[in-house]
Design an enzyme around this catalytic site. Structure first.
Site, PDB file in Angstrom:
ATOM      1  N   GLY A  26       4.154  25.913 -40.136  1.00 25.16           N
ATOM      2  CA  GLY A  26       4.754  26.228 -38.839  1.00 25.16           C
ATOM      3  C   GLY A  26       6.265  26.154 -38.905  1.00 25.16           C
ATOM      4  O   GLY A  26       6.884  26.699 -39.813  1.00 25.16           O
ATOM      5  N   ALA A  29      10.313  28.947 -39.609  1.00 22.39           N
ATOM      6  CA  ALA A  29       9.957  29.974 -40.590  1.00 22.39           C
ATOM      7  C   ALA A  29       8.579  30.546 -40.313  1.00 22.39           C
ATOM      8  O   ALA A  29       8.390  31.775 -40.291  1.00 22.39           O
ATOM      9  CB  ALA A  29      10.021  29.388 -41.995  1.00 22.39           C
ATOM     10  N   SER A  55       0.311  21.947 -39.914  1.00 27.69           N
ATOM     11  CA  SER A  55      -0.074  20.551 -40.027  1.00 27.69           C
ATOM     12  C   SER A  55       0.415  19.773 -38.812  1.00 27.69           C
ATOM     13  O   SER A  55       1.573  19.897 -38.420  1.00 27.69           O
ATOM     14  CB  SER A  55       0.514  19.936 -41.298  1.00 27.69           C
ATOM     15  OG  SER A  55       0.322  18.531 -41.290  1.00 27.69           O
ATOM     16  N   ILE A  61      12.115  19.411 -39.291  1.00 27.18           N
ATOM     17  CA  ILE A  61      13.400  18.866 -39.725  1.00 27.18           C
ATOM     18  C   ILE A  61      14.473  19.319 -38.746  1.00 27.18           C
ATOM     19  O   ILE A  61      14.612  20.495 -38.465  1.00 27.18           O
ATOM     20  CB  ILE A  61      13.737  19.337 -41.148  1.00 27.18           C
ATOM     21  CG1 ILE A  61      12.653  18.862 -42.118  1.00 27.18           C
ATOM     22  CG2 ILE A  61      15.101  18.806 -41.587  1.00 27.18           C
ATOM     23  CD1 ILE A  61      12.816  19.393 -43.522  1.00 27.18           C
ATOM     24  N   VAL A  63      17.531  20.014 -38.727  1.00 26.11           N
ATOM     25  CA  VAL A  63      18.765  20.659 -39.174  1.00 26.11           C
ATOM     26  C   VAL A  63      18.545  22.166 -39.095  1.00 26.11           C
ATOM     27  O   VAL A  63      17.512  22.628 -38.644  1.00 26.11           O
ATOM     28  CB  VAL A  63      19.157  20.232 -40.603  1.00 26.11           C
ATOM     29  CG1 VAL A  63      19.469  18.754 -40.646  1.00 26.11           C
ATOM     30  CG2 VAL A  63      18.032  20.558 -41.583  1.00 26.11           C
ATOM     31  N   LYS A  94      27.359  30.886 -30.859  1.00 29.29           N
ATOM     32  CA  LYS A  94      28.104  30.641 -32.099  1.00 29.29           C
ATOM     33  C   LYS A  94      28.835  31.931 -32.465  1.00 29.29           C
ATOM     34  O   LYS A  94      28.213  32.965 -32.697  1.00 29.29           O
ATOM     35  CB  LYS A  94      27.167  30.238 -33.240  1.00 29.29           C
ATOM     36  CG  LYS A  94      27.903  30.091 -34.581  1.00 29.29           C
ATOM     37  CD  LYS A  94      26.975  29.680 -35.714  1.00 29.29           C
ATOM     38  CE  LYS A  94      27.741  29.617 -37.030  1.00 29.29           C
ATOM     39  NZ  LYS A  94      26.903  29.170 -38.163  1.00 29.29           N
ATOM     40  N   PRO A 114      35.279  34.559 -38.128  1.00 34.93           N
ATOM     41  CA  PRO A 114      34.575  35.071 -36.949  1.00 34.93           C
ATOM     42  C   PRO A 114      33.463  36.028 -37.333  1.00 34.93           C
ATOM     43  O   PRO A 114      33.465  36.595 -38.433  1.00 34.93           O
ATOM     44  CB  PRO A 114      35.689  35.797 -36.183  1.00 34.93           C
ATOM     45  CG  PRO A 114      36.635  36.244 -37.245  1.00 34.93           C
ATOM     46  CD  PRO A 114      36.563  35.223 -38.345  1.00 34.93           C
ATOM     47  N   VAL A 200      -4.112  21.657 -44.841  1.00 36.16           N
ATOM     48  CA  VAL A 200      -4.787  22.410 -45.898  1.00 36.16           C
ATOM     49  C   VAL A 200      -5.202  21.437 -46.996  1.00 36.16           C
ATOM     50  O   VAL A 200      -4.378  20.725 -47.562  1.00 36.16           O
ATOM     51  CB  VAL A 200      -3.869  23.509 -46.474  1.00 36.16           C
ATOM     52  CG1 VAL A 200      -4.530  24.171 -47.679  1.00 36.16           C
ATOM     53  CG2 VAL A 200      -3.542  24.544 -45.398  1.00 36.16           C
TER      54      VAL A 200
END
Length: 334
Positions: A26, A29, A55, A61, A63, A94, A114, A200
């Site tokens: 999951g 990505a 899972s 994470i 970040v 951004k 930029p 899995v």
């Protein structure tokens, strides 16, 4: 990310058909992959079934909270409303990256990269014209108005500008965990992706080595015609393939470790930077990303040239310098 296909029996047309696609993993990505596949085929009479296995035991994470402008095109393609992203993921604009101290060690000089491209960049080399001028401006200020927009604290678009359109180019900063949850909801509710929660346990193969199915710890068996590995460094599918072991490029990419922390704003009225702030330090660099209610700050460094304790101290010093009112003890610094 790895895709492995399995042929079905029958004539060639049936053999080539992909009726079920299984995405393993999951996070952003996995959910972007599943959403893009489902969106690309949603108007097809023979759209494949898309299943994502995730899972329940592996956290996202926190970040990767900054994106390039290409993310706008991705979100637009899967039909996600930009307003939902902004409201639900603490998103901010951004417009590029501000680099501090990258020219010389100990130097606090800055330059901005930029996202808007230089005018006539495809046919005209503006660098030689900038070098020939006596105007004391940076290259970014010389070739695009975005550098001054960033410096003035302005947005890349107006409130009446349509979703995903812009006056100057932009990507996003957002909360990675909330973004994955938004993608999850959108993929399931709007695009028909099937979500299966489970670990899995084993992978079943055909005689030719291609994947036939994944079997979960619950005993559930998920067969498919195409499998996509979005499990990151765990490499649950790709790791089974000959010659697909981990290849280190540490001799080229020195920075191999990161520490991330969430820093609250000192006050609610504090401006939100519309760039990723990237500050060079002795053995790596520090990112500083502004969201709506907090900042995502982290130190990327080379474990060859500094210790974890030294890297943590460097990060603490940075936060203490740029946000002196922050209670560092509450962030876990002792």
């Amino acid at each position: 990310m790895l895709a492995l296909s399995r042929a079905s029996g029958g004539n060639q047309a049936v053999q080539d058909a992909v009726r079920r696609i299984v995405v393993v993993g999951g996070g952003t990505a996995g959910w972007i992959t599943a959403s893009l596949i489902a969106a690309e085929n949603r108007d097809s009479a023979h759209a494949p079934e898309v299943v994502l296995v995730e899972s329940p035991d592996i956290p996202i994470i926190g970040v990767g909270e900054g994106t390039w402008p290409s993310m706008r095109l991705t979100l637009q393609k899967i039909g996600l409303a930009e307003a939902d992203l902004v409201r639900q993921c603490e998103a901010s604009f951004k417009q590029g990256t501000r680099f501090t101290g990258w020219a010389t060690r100990g130097d606090d000089s800055q330059y901005v990269h930029p996202f808007s491209l230089p005018a006539e960049y495809a046919t005209l080399n503006l660098a030689e014209h900038w070098l020939a001028t006596e105007v004391a401006s940076s290259f970014a200020e010389f070739v695009t108005p975005q550098a001054k927009i960033i410096a003035a604290g302005l947005a890349p678009k107006q409130s009446v500008t349509p979703e995903y359109a812009f006056n100057v180019n932009y990507g996003y900063h957002f909360d990675a965990g909330k973004f994955a949850r938004l993608l999850h909801h959108h993929a399931v509710a709007r695009l028909g992706v099937q979500h299966v929660s489970g670990n899995v346990e084993r992978v079943e193969s055909e005689a030719d080595g291609s994947i036939a199915a994944v079997v979960l710890a619950t005993g559930q068996r998920l067969a498919g015609d195409l499998f996509v590995d979005c499990t990151g460094q765990r490499a649950l599918l790709i790791g089974r393939q000959p010659g697909a072991g981990f290849v280190s490029v540490k001799e080229i990419l020195f920075n191999d470790t990161a520490i991330a922390v969430q820093v609250p704003y000192a006050d609610a009225g504090q401006p939100i930077a519309s760039v990723t702030c990237a500050t060079a330090v002795s053995s790596g660099w520090i990112w500083d990303i502004g969201l709506q209610t907090r900042r995502g700050v982290g130190h990327v460094y080379s474990s060859t040239y500094t210790s974890d304790a030294e890297a943590l101290s460097t990060l603490r010093d940075y936060i203490g310098r740029v946000s002196p009112r922050t209670d560092l003890d509450q962030l876990g610094f002792r």
